[in-house]
Scaffold this motif. Structure first.
Motif, PDB file in Angstrom:
ATOM      1  N   GLY A 138      63.079 -75.235 -41.862  1.00 14.15           N
ATOM      2  CA  GLY A 138      62.058 -75.372 -42.613  1.00 14.15           C
ATOM      3  C   GLY A 138      61.699 -76.599 -43.272  1.00 14.15           C
ATOM      4  O   GLY A 138      60.534 -76.495 -44.097  1.00 14.15           O
ATOM      5  N   GLY A 139      62.549 -77.188 -43.606  1.00 11.69           N
ATOM      6  CA  GLY A 139      62.391 -78.389 -44.667  1.00 11.69           C
ATOM      7  C   GLY A 139      62.343 -78.788 -45.848  1.00 11.69           C
ATOM      8  O   GLY A 139      62.786 -79.303 -46.625  1.00 11.69           O
ATOM      9  N   MET A 140      63.953 -78.082 -45.498  1.00  9.90           N
ATOM     10  CA  MET A 140      65.340 -77.376 -46.878  1.00  9.90           C
ATOM     11  C   MET A 140      64.636 -77.276 -48.048  1.00  9.90           C
ATOM     12  O   MET A 140      64.324 -78.185 -49.414  1.00  9.90           O
ATOM     13  N   VAL A 141      64.069 -76.050 -48.159  1.00 13.95           N
ATOM     14  CA  VAL A 141      63.191 -75.510 -48.915  1.00 13.95           C
ATOM     15  C   VAL A 141      63.801 -74.547 -49.851  1.00 13.95           C
ATOM     16  O   VAL A 141      64.681 -73.730 -49.229  1.00 13.95           O
ATOM     17  N   THR A 142      64.012 -74.612 -51.320  1.00 14.54           N
ATOM     18  CA  THR A 142      64.771 -74.192 -51.876  1.00 14.54           C
ATOM     19  C   THR A 142      63.835 -72.966 -52.706  1.00 14.54           C
ATOM     20  O   THR A 142      63.070 -73.829 -53.298  1.00 14.54           O
ATOM     21  N   PRO A 143      64.524 -71.907 -52.493  1.00 10.02           N
ATOM     22  CA  PRO A 143      63.579 -71.156 -53.365  1.00 10.02           C
ATOM     23  C   PRO A 143      64.007 -70.450 -54.818  1.00 10.02           C
ATOM     24  O   PRO A 143      64.743 -71.428 -54.657  1.00 10.02           O
ATOM     25  N   ALA A 144      63.067 -69.738 -55.932  1.00 11.23           N
ATOM     26  CA  ALA A 144      63.247 -70.033 -57.317  1.00 11.23           C
ATOM     27  C   ALA A 144      64.809 -69.527 -57.656  1.00 11.23           C
ATOM     28  O   ALA A 144      64.907 -68.343 -56.208  1.00 11.23           O
ATOM     29  N   PRO A 145      65.888 -69.724 -58.336  1.00 11.16           N
ATOM     30  CA  PRO A 145      66.014 -69.027 -58.662  1.00 11.16           C
ATOM     31  C   PRO A 145      66.142 -67.079 -58.919  1.00 11.16           C
ATOM     32  O   PRO A 145      64.992 -67.184 -59.049  1.00 11.16           O
ATOM     33  N   GLY A 146      67.322 -66.609 -58.042  1.00 11.86           N
ATOM     34  CA  GLY A 146      67.193 -65.025 -58.443  1.00 11.86           C
ATOM     35  C   GLY A 146      66.209 -64.449 -57.059  1.00 11.86           C
ATOM     36  O   GLY A 146      65.721 -63.221 -56.485  1.00 11.86           O
ATOM     37  N   TYR A 147      65.413 -65.038 -55.553  1.00 12.66           N
ATOM     38  CA  TYR A 147      64.973 -64.652 -55.368  1.00 12.66           C
ATOM     39  C   TYR A 147      65.704 -63.358 -54.603  1.00 12.66           C
ATOM     40  O   TYR A 147      65.585 -62.723 -54.210  1.00 12.66           O
ATOM     41  N   LEU A 148      66.933 -64.694 -53.596  1.00 10.30           N
ATOM     42  CA  LEU A 148      67.478 -63.939 -53.450  1.00 10.30           C
ATOM     43  C   LEU A 148      68.138 -62.690 -53.629  1.00 10.30           C
ATOM     44  O   LEU A 148      68.604 -61.674 -52.984  1.00 10.30           O
ATOM     45  N   LYS A 149      68.594 -62.358 -55.111  1.00  8.17           N
ATOM     46  CA  LYS A 149      69.108 -61.445 -55.266  1.00  8.17           C
ATOM     47  C   LYS A 149      67.965 -60.044 -55.431  1.00  8.17           C
ATOM     48  O   LYS A 149      68.825 -59.724 -54.741  1.00  8.17           O
ATOM     49  N   THR A 150      66.698 -60.756 -55.845  1.00  4.99           N
ATOM     50  CA  THR A 150      66.210 -59.544 -56.000  1.00  4.99           C
ATOM     51  C   THR A 150      65.736 -58.879 -54.649  1.00  4.99           C
ATOM     52  O   THR A 150      65.664 -58.143 -54.102  1.00  4.99           O
ATOM     53  N   CYS A 151      65.461 -59.897 -53.669  1.00  4.88           N
ATOM     54  CA  CYS A 151      65.967 -59.265 -51.747  1.00  4.88           C
ATOM     55  C   CYS A 151      66.906 -58.333 -51.434  1.00  4.88           C
ATOM     56  O   CYS A 151      66.728 -57.101 -50.981  1.00  4.88           O
ATOM     57  N   GLU A 152      67.686 -58.500 -52.047  1.00  5.41           N
ATOM     58  CA  GLU A 152      69.676 -58.200 -51.829  1.00  5.41           C
ATOM     59  C   GLU A 152      68.939 -56.672 -52.757  1.00  5.41           C
ATOM     60  O   GLU A 152      68.799 -55.292 -51.859  1.00  5.41           O
ATOM     61  N   GLN A 153      68.382 -56.363 -53.638  1.00  3.28           N
ATOM     62  CA  GLN A 153      68.121 -55.156 -54.549  1.00  3.28           C
ATOM     63  C   GLN A 153      66.683 -54.378 -53.847  1.00  3.28           C
ATOM     64  O   GLN A 153      66.653 -53.481 -53.666  1.00  3.28           O
ATOM     65  N   LEU A 154      65.585 -55.670 -52.962  1.00  3.38           N
ATOM     66  CA  LEU A 154      64.619 -54.409 -52.325  1.00  3.38           C
ATOM     67  C   LEU A 154      65.344 -53.310 -50.760  1.00  3.38           C
ATOM     68  O   LEU A 154      64.943 -52.861 -50.261  1.00  3.38           O
ATOM     69  N   CYS A 155      66.614 -54.810 -49.946  1.00  2.00           N
ATOM     70  CA  CYS A 155      67.496 -54.089 -48.927  1.00  2.00           C
ATOM     71  C   CYS A 155      67.844 -52.797 -49.295  1.00  2.00           C
ATOM     72  O   CYS A 155      67.525 -51.796 -49.196  1.00  2.00           O
ATOM     73  N   LYS A 156      68.293 -52.618 -50.766  1.00  2.00           N
ATOM     74  CA  LYS A 156      69.189 -51.433 -51.077  1.00  2.00           C
ATOM     75  C   LYS A 156      68.355 -50.023 -51.301  1.00  2.00           C
ATOM     76  O   LYS A 156      68.786 -49.178 -50.788  1.00  2.00           O
TER      77      LYS A 156
END
Ligand code: PLP
Length: 891
Positions: free
Chosen positions: A191-209
């Protein structure tokens, strides 16, 4: 040697002079059969962690040979698979329990999708837009780029996409559509070496749970050290339900991928039903074990990735600051970095902005880096304006410096507008010779006065292959004959990949004499009329669709169909309902041509009423309007159709009948001319009247017009007992017709020149409206006696150029009437289509002509055009003070 590999890949490699024969690869370098050596910043899209052919991995492999291990021993588990699965479960974050091996990243994605569906009983897989998960069926449906999906699969209800780095969007979808899994990359590589904001992946983890959705973290590209940690999800302290790895695990030697799952994701069904012949291969897994051992036992390797990656990123930031015209931004983590290029604005050429809009500029920079600096780079797959910089883990600051030096040179060239240096590198020709003059040009700054009246978009394209070179930086003069040949060959290849439309030039302000101003865009493709004619119907439609899409994106109030775009839209009919008013510009083109003829004849005291006018392409839109506008002023008319249909004059009969009908029903208002008198004396008026009552209620009653013509001709025969002297002659044979014409309008859409000098009568005046020209070059070269000029040219209300090439190298302040019509209608805030369908009315055309005069446009003619060859010696090219129409208009 013939190649039986993917021919399209081969063409792409050739396009950017990447068609090298790599005979050896070692460490950071690739070596060719010609003795060249390239520093590899691609690393097989991140699959080569320890450089090419690392000794320690080859030692592992050769040691295996001596042991005769069970390599392919399914259904038994190989020793290597046992060991690697243990190593991966130990290394992965969270409580992982099961490893499913396969060969490619996409297969690991497939495993994960099946696993999640089996576990949850849910159908929906959510992924991020701009993501990349591979190209097998499930993986490509999850991939957030329809470019890779749509040619193969229709949109699927089961695969939904949400914006990357937008946790709210994810929650919105998970809360309303129960999903089996959310699959996401910690850094969007392709996608162009796009880094998300810090914490995005963590929030995704919580939402999935929260919503009972499994979290699949796709670390096929980021995994095993690439981002400066063993797993990229560790940056955010995330524990995925399913974790995917591939590229680095191969050690750059043997393909292998792994889907690592916790208990929460595993089911009996998956375990019983999912297998693959080549999974668990001992050699691949043994290499995987060695890779894991190396990375875990030598932490300095990943620490080096973090350190050198940070250095690379800092140096890229410097580049972006130093060369803001060339480089827009940079992003990435560790040794997966991307440099986003700025679009190429080039006032000197149309080609650069055109190809820039279509994503070729990163490939061109790659061509330059490879062929001038021996550095291998590529664009990322989803984001064509991002240059991927992804060396192996052994890269040091020294290699980064080498790359940065090359990028500085590229930045300088782009900033100075020396785009040709990059094109040369792609086209496989040498560096520019010194002393080639630039084509600098600047429009005078025009301060917009009054109200903005609208925005126009006008469609253009090169008319011939040679004209394409004129549209390139420097034009023809920048290249030797040999280079031109190579560039033309290169352009032929480029068109196959980059044949769509893009903005080619922006005009910020054209003032109206009536007050107010407009701005607008030229939108171009690389295709010439010849190329367009070769396109199958659906490709033509795609091309036009891309033109219209770009116009609408740029806020067009009026679209003008220049040159062949008018032909392939059947005079605009196929785009008449596109939602934006459209014009072919034929009205002003025709009427400025007839205005030029009147001006020339008046200046030379030539009596049109004694002359024969020939119109080549009379059944085309422009030819027809020319006939209706000026035909009655001549003594005799030769209506000449498509020379390819030598014996068929059906279409000319229709146009001739229309002309007669309009002449005798007062529409043309040119009664009492000699031609009118000749026809009246033969009883034409009564014949026409007899048909008028039978005029069917059709937009264009072609059959009745034809009948009118035939009846008038019959009446003439009956009156005089002969047809000689009948003033409307029809033919498709230029050999026969043109020698008797004193004045000629030639307005075909032939796509190629075809009128030879020897078919023209002595002293003929030829108004050539066709683009590309209908007249062969020899006409101007060999026939001094003839006045042959480009018809359909007008002067703008201000002395402006549409960029360096000014469409077809026209003089400053001069432009095409069809473009002018688009501008005029925008200035007039017209809200309907004009000049569409080849049957637009002469009244409408005359209305456009009056609008043109009101806004300050006028017909353009040089002194030579006006006064004939004699004016050559004494005069330079200037504009007459008043054309015939202006005299009439100004009274
Ligand atoms: N997932 C991600 C994040 C990738 O970057 C890629 C490939 O670049 C894949 C999946 C697909 O891997 P492969 O090309 O081995 O099928």
């Amino acid at each position: 040697m013939a190649s039986y590999l993917n021919i399209e890949r081969q063409k792409l490699l050739e396009l950017i002079s990447f068609d090298k024969k790599i005979t050896r690869a070692k460490g950071l370098y690739l070596f060719t059969d010609t003795g060249d050596k390239y520093l590899d910043f691609i690393s097989q899209f991140g699959a080569v962690p320890f450089g090419h052919n690392p000794d320690f991995l080859w030692q592992v492999l050769t040691a295996q040979q001596a042991a005769d291990p069970g390599v392919m021993i399914q259904p038994f588990f190989s020793e290597g698979a046992q060991q690697l699965s243990r190593a991966l479960v130990e290394a992965a974050p969270g409580d992982m329990k099961y490893v499913t091996f396969s060969c490619t990243g996409a297969e690991a994605v497939e495993s994960a999708i099946k696993m999640a569906k089996a576990k949850t009983g849910r159908d929906i897989i959510v992924s991020a837009t701009n993501s990349f998960h591979g190209k097998t069926m499930g993986a490509v449906l999850a991939t957030g780029n329809e470019h890779y999906r749509l040619p193969f699969y229709p949109p699927s209800e089961s695969f939904l996409h949400v914006p990357f780095n937008d946790a709210q969007a994810l929650e919105d979808i998970l809360s309303t559509r129960p999903a089996a899994a959310f699959i996401v990359e910690p850094v969007q590589g392709e996608g162009g070496m796009v880094t998300p904001a810090p914490g995005y992946l963590k929030t995704c983890e919580q939402l999935c749970k929260k919503y009972g959705t499994l979290l699949i973290v796709d670390e096929v590209q980021t995994g095993l050290g690439r981002t400066g940690k063993l797993f990229a999800c560790e940056h955010d302290d995330v524990e995925p339900d399913i974790l995917l790895i591939a590229k680095t695990l191969s050690g750059g030697l043997i393909p292998i991928s792994a889907c690592i799952a916790g208990k929460k994701a595993w089911t009996t069904e998956f375990g019983q039903l999912h297998t693959s012949t080549f999974a668990n291969n001992h050699l691949a897994t043994t290499i995987g074990c060695a890779v894991m051992k190396k990375l875990t036992e030598e932490p300095e390797i990943i620490a080096g990735v973090a350190r050198v990656g940070a250095y690379l990123q800092a140096r890229l930031r410097e580049l972006v600051d130093r060369f803001p015209v060339a480089f827009k931004t940079c992003d990435g983590m560790g040794l997966m970095q991307g440099l986003t290029l700025q679009p190429w604005h080039d006032e000197e050429s149309y080609l650069c902005p055109t190809v820039s809009g279509q994503g070729i500029i990163v490939p061109l920079v790659c061509a330059y880096l490879l062929n001038r600096h021996n550095i291998c780079t590529l664009p990322t797959m989803n984001s064509h304006n991002v240059l991927r910089l992804q060396p192996c883990y052994l890269a040091t600051e020294a290699e980064i410096d080498q790359l940065i030096h090359a990028l500085e040179k590229a930045g300088e060239l782009i900033t100075q507008g020396k785009f040709s240096a990059l094109i040369r590198a792609a086209a496989g020709i040498g560096e520019e010779r010194p002393g080639v003059p630039d084509r600098p040009y600047k429009n005078p700054p025009i301060v917009p006065q009054g109200e903005k009246l609208g925005t126009f978009c006008f469609f253009v394209h090169p008319v011939t292959d040679m004209h394409t070179i004129d549209c390139m930086p420097g034009g023809q003069q920048a290249y030797t004959a040999d280079e031109i040949e190579k560039i033309q060959y290169w352009l032929g290849k480029a068109k196959a990949f980059y044949g769509g439309a893009s903005p080619a030039y922006y005009m910020p302000c054209i003032p109206s004499k009536n007050g107010g101003y407009v701005d607008g865009w030229l939108i171009s493709s690389l295709l010439t009329p010849k190329d367009m004619m070769r396109l199958p119907k659906e490709k033509k439609e795609q091309l036009i669709h891309s033109y219209v899409g770009i116009a609408q994106e740029n806020g067009a109030d009026m679209i003008g169909l220049g040159a062949f775009t008018s032909v392939i839209t059947r005079s605009g009919t196929t785009v008449a309902d596109c939602g934006t008013p459209v014009t072919t510009g034929n009205a002003f083109t025709a009427l400025t041509s007839t205005d030029s003829i009147r001006t020339i004849c008046r200046a030379r005291s030539e009596k049109m009423s004694l002359k024969t006018l020939g119109i080549v392409g009379v059944s085309g839109s422009v030819g027809r309007l020319c006939l209706l506008d000026i035909g009655a002023e001549f003594r005799q008319l030769y209506l000449i159709g498509n020379p390819r249909n030598k014996d068929n004059v059906d279409k000319q009969e229709v146009v001739a009948g229309e002309f007669l009908y309009k002449l005798f029903s007062g529409v043309l208002s040119e009664s009492m001319t000699p031609l009118w008198k000749t026809l009246t004396d033969a009883g034409a008026e009564a014949v026409i009247q007899a048909h008028v009552n039978q005029l069917p209620d059709e937009d264009y009653p072609a059959e009745t017009y034809r009948a009118m013509f035939r009846a008038v001709k019959q009446q003439y025969l009956e009156t005089y007992g002969r047809t000689e002297g009948f003033p409307l002659l029809l033919s498709n044979d230029i050999e026969h017709a043109l020698p008797v014409c004193d004045v000629i309008v030639t307005a075909t859409s032939n796509g190629e020149s075809f009128i030879r000098p020897d078919v023209l009568s002595p002293g003929a005046i030829v108004c050539d409206v066709a683009r590309p020209s209908d007249l062969l070059q020899e006409v101007k070269q060999n026939r001094d006696d003839i006045t042959a000029y480009d018809g359909g040219l007008v002067r703008l209300p201000a002395n402006l150029r549409f960029g360096g090439p000014n469409i077809a190298e026209l003089d400053t302040g001069v432009t095409l009437a069809c473009l002018a019509e688009t501008v005029i209608l925008t200035m007039s805030q017209a809200r309907k289509n004009y000049s569409i369908g080849g049957i637009s009315s002469i009244e409408e055309a005359r209305e456009v002509f009056q609008l043109a005069l009101k806004h300050g446009f006028c017909t353009h003619l040089s002194e030579r055009d006006i006064h004939g060859p004699a004016a050559d010696k004494s005069q330079t090219s200037t504009t007459p003070k008043h054309t015939a129409a202006q005299v009439a208009y100004t009274g």
